[in-house]
Design a protein around this motif. Structure first.
Motif, PDB file in Angstrom:
ATOM      1  N   GLY A 265       0.817  -1.212   0.000  1.00  0.00           N
ATOM      2  CA  GLY A 265       0.000   0.000   0.000  1.00  0.00           C
ATOM      3  C   GLY A 265       0.849   1.259   0.000  1.00  0.00           C
ATOM      4  O   GLY A 265       0.553   2.220  -0.712  1.00  0.00           O
ATOM      5  N   GLN A 266       1.931   1.268   0.775  1.00  0.00           N
ATOM      6  CA  GLN A 266       2.836   2.419   0.801  1.00  0.00           C
ATOM      7  C   GLN A 266       3.466   2.649  -0.562  1.00  0.00           C
ATOM      8  O   GLN A 266       3.589   3.781  -1.016  1.00  0.00           O
ATOM      9  CB  GLN A 266       3.935   2.220   1.844  1.00  0.00           C
ATOM     10  CG  GLN A 266       3.494   2.452   3.262  1.00  0.00           C
ATOM     11  CD  GLN A 266       4.634   2.220   4.236  1.00  0.00           C
ATOM     12  OE1 GLN A 266       5.447   1.308   4.080  1.00  0.00           O
ATOM     13  NE2 GLN A 266       4.696   3.064   5.252  1.00  0.00           N
ATOM     14  N   LYS A 267       3.887   1.573  -1.212  1.00  0.00           N
ATOM     15  CA  LYS A 267       4.499   1.705  -2.541  1.00  0.00           C
ATOM     16  C   LYS A 267       3.499   2.249  -3.562  1.00  0.00           C
ATOM     17  O   LYS A 267       3.859   3.028  -4.431  1.00  0.00           O
ATOM     18  CB  LYS A 267       5.068   0.370  -3.011  1.00  0.00           C
ATOM     19  CG  LYS A 267       6.355  -0.004  -2.314  1.00  0.00           C
ATOM     20  CD  LYS A 267       7.146  -0.967  -3.170  1.00  0.00           C
ATOM     21  CE  LYS A 267       8.419  -1.364  -2.494  1.00  0.00           C
ATOM     22  NZ  LYS A 267       9.489  -0.413  -2.655  1.00  0.00           N
ATOM     23  N   LEU A 268       2.249   1.811  -3.448  1.00  0.00           N
ATOM     24  CA  LEU A 268       1.216   2.307  -4.363  1.00  0.00           C
ATOM     25  C   LEU A 268       0.928   3.788  -4.109  1.00  0.00           C
ATOM     26  O   LEU A 268       0.724   4.548  -5.054  1.00  0.00           O
ATOM     27  CB  LEU A 268      -0.079   1.516  -4.202  1.00  0.00           C
ATOM     28  CG  LEU A 268      -0.138   0.136  -4.815  1.00  0.00           C
ATOM     29  CD1 LEU A 268      -1.414  -0.586  -4.402  1.00  0.00           C
ATOM     30  CD2 LEU A 268      -0.038   0.220  -6.325  1.00  0.00           C
TER      31      LEU A 268
ATOM     32  N   LEU B 145      -3.712   3.398  -4.506  1.00  0.00           N
ATOM     33  CA  LEU B 145      -4.376   2.397  -3.669  1.00  0.00           C
ATOM     34  C   LEU B 145      -5.889   2.523  -3.809  1.00  0.00           C
ATOM     35  O   LEU B 145      -6.585   1.532  -4.061  1.00  0.00           O
ATOM     36  CB  LEU B 145      -3.964   2.553  -2.207  1.00  0.00           C
ATOM     37  CG  LEU B 145      -4.636   1.588  -1.225  1.00  0.00           C
ATOM     38  CD1 LEU B 145      -4.225   0.143  -1.508  1.00  0.00           C
ATOM     39  CD2 LEU B 145      -4.290   1.961   0.217  1.00  0.00           C
ATOM     40  N   GLN B 146      -6.409   3.742  -3.676  1.00  0.00           N
ATOM     41  CA  GLN B 146      -7.853   3.926  -3.804  1.00  0.00           C
ATOM     42  C   GLN B 146      -8.315   3.571  -5.223  1.00  0.00           C
ATOM     43  O   GLN B 146      -9.346   2.910  -5.402  1.00  0.00           O
ATOM     44  CB  GLN B 146      -8.273   5.347  -3.451  1.00  0.00           C
ATOM     45  CG  GLN B 146      -9.800   5.451  -3.415  1.00  0.00           C
ATOM     46  CD  GLN B 146     -10.315   6.819  -3.095  1.00  0.00           C
ATOM     47  OE1 GLN B 146      -9.818   7.797  -3.624  1.00  0.00           O
ATOM     48  NE2 GLN B 146     -11.320   6.878  -2.236  1.00  0.00           N
TER      49      GLN B 146
ATOM     50  N   PHE C 257     -11.042   7.891   0.977  1.00  0.00           N
ATOM     51  CA  PHE C 257      -9.687   8.253   0.572  1.00  0.00           C
ATOM     52  C   PHE C 257      -8.783   8.156   1.797  1.00  0.00           C
ATOM     53  O   PHE C 257      -9.090   8.732   2.839  1.00  0.00           O
ATOM     54  CB  PHE C 257      -9.643   9.669  -0.013  1.00  0.00           C
ATOM     55  CG  PHE C 257      -8.291  10.022  -0.541  1.00  0.00           C
ATOM     56  CD1 PHE C 257      -7.876   9.555  -1.777  1.00  0.00           C
ATOM     57  CD2 PHE C 257      -7.416  10.792   0.212  1.00  0.00           C
ATOM     58  CE1 PHE C 257      -6.616   9.864  -2.259  1.00  0.00           C
ATOM     59  CE2 PHE C 257      -6.157  11.107  -0.268  1.00  0.00           C
ATOM     60  CZ  PHE C 257      -5.753  10.643  -1.508  1.00  0.00           C
ATOM     61  N   PRO C 258      -7.666   7.418   1.696  1.00  0.00           N
ATOM     62  CA  PRO C 258      -6.781   7.260   2.856  1.00  0.00           C
ATOM     63  C   PRO C 258      -5.946   8.514   3.108  1.00  0.00           C
ATOM     64  O   PRO C 258      -4.865   8.686   2.545  1.00  0.00           O
ATOM     65  CB  PRO C 258      -5.901   6.069   2.463  1.00  0.00           C
ATOM     66  CG  PRO C 258      -5.907   6.063   0.971  1.00  0.00           C
ATOM     67  CD  PRO C 258      -7.229   6.643   0.545  1.00  0.00           C
TER      68      PRO C 258
ATOM     69  N   SER D 204      -3.882   5.079   7.526  1.00  0.00           N
ATOM     70  CA  SER D 204      -5.025   4.622   6.725  1.00  0.00           C
ATOM     71  C   SER D 204      -4.555   3.866   5.491  1.00  0.00           C
ATOM     72  O   SER D 204      -5.181   2.877   5.090  1.00  0.00           O
ATOM     73  CB  SER D 204      -5.899   5.801   6.305  1.00  0.00           C
ATOM     74  OG  SER D 204      -6.456   6.423   7.427  1.00  0.00           O
ATOM     75  N   VAL D 205      -3.468   4.311   4.886  1.00  0.00           N
ATOM     76  CA  VAL D 205      -2.901   3.590   3.738  1.00  0.00           C
ATOM     77  C   VAL D 205      -2.535   2.174   4.178  1.00  0.00           C
ATOM     78  O   VAL D 205      -2.858   1.191   3.511  1.00  0.00           O
ATOM     79  CB  VAL D 205      -1.664   4.318   3.164  1.00  0.00           C
ATOM     80  CG1 VAL D 205      -0.966   3.458   2.112  1.00  0.00           C
ATOM     81  CG2 VAL D 205      -2.056   5.664   2.574  1.00  0.00           C
TER      82      VAL D 205
END
Length: 182
Positions: A14-17, A22-23, A49-50, A55-56
């Motif tokens: 998720g961090q890489k995206l 991610l959303q 939305f993170p 949240s991500v």
């Protein structure tokens, strides 16, 4: 790592995206929208939305969002269908019992491509590990003579009294497909 269902690994992905991608990925797989079945009262699910980094991370492994079992099944089917999200149907065919005539029949209908066929194939291999690997969380889904791909899930139940999550009550789930070699 997917075989052992690592939340830390999911958070790193998720961090890489990043927030936007991610959303967008969740939305592309059909989360946050109705499934087009026309079921009265079908919920959309929520993909906020993170805004924060936490949240991500948590959304990457399924917290802070909502999805129906049907949405999860449709998303997994997109991987099985080589990256193409299909319009789901519950009843394949309705046949008149007296005449044998087909009264209605569902037709496979693509909605959109969400990932490439190559990516779907790689993810399918990882999902096979969930079932086939010795340390896989989906070992109970093994089928003799079949390559099975799948993913387990464990979610804490909401606690209405505290407004948070229960410390000891959980939902467990499994979604998969066979043959696993998409």
């Amino acid at each position: 790592v997917m075989a052992a269902s690592s939340n830390i690994c999911a958070a790193k992905v998720g961090q890489k995206l990043g927030r936007e991608r991610l959303q967008q990925a969740f939305l592309a797989f059909g989360f946050g929208e109705r499934t087009q079945l026309g079921i009265p009262g079908e919920p959309r699910g929520q993909i906020p939305f993170p805004k924060a980094e936490i949240s991500v991370a948590t959304m990457s492994f399924g917290q802070g969002m909502t999805a129906t079992p049907l949405q999860i099944t449709v998303a997994m089917a997109a991987i099985a269908n080589r990256g193409v999200l299909m319009k789901p149907w519950i009843v394949r065919r309705v046949v008149d019992p007296a005449s044998g005539d087909v009264l209605s029949e569902a037709v496979p209908t693509p909605v959109r491509r969400v990932i490439s066929a190559a990516t779907a194939s790689q993810v399918s291999l990882w999902l096979e590990g969930v079932v086939a690997d010795a340390d896989g969380t989906g070992k109970k889904a093994r089928l003799e003579g079949w390559r099975v791909a799948g993913k387990t899930g464990t979610a804490q139940k909401a606690d209405a009294a505290t407004g948070g999550y229960s410390a000891d009550k959980r939902f467990s789930s499994f979604v998969g497909f066979a043959p696993g070699d998409a």
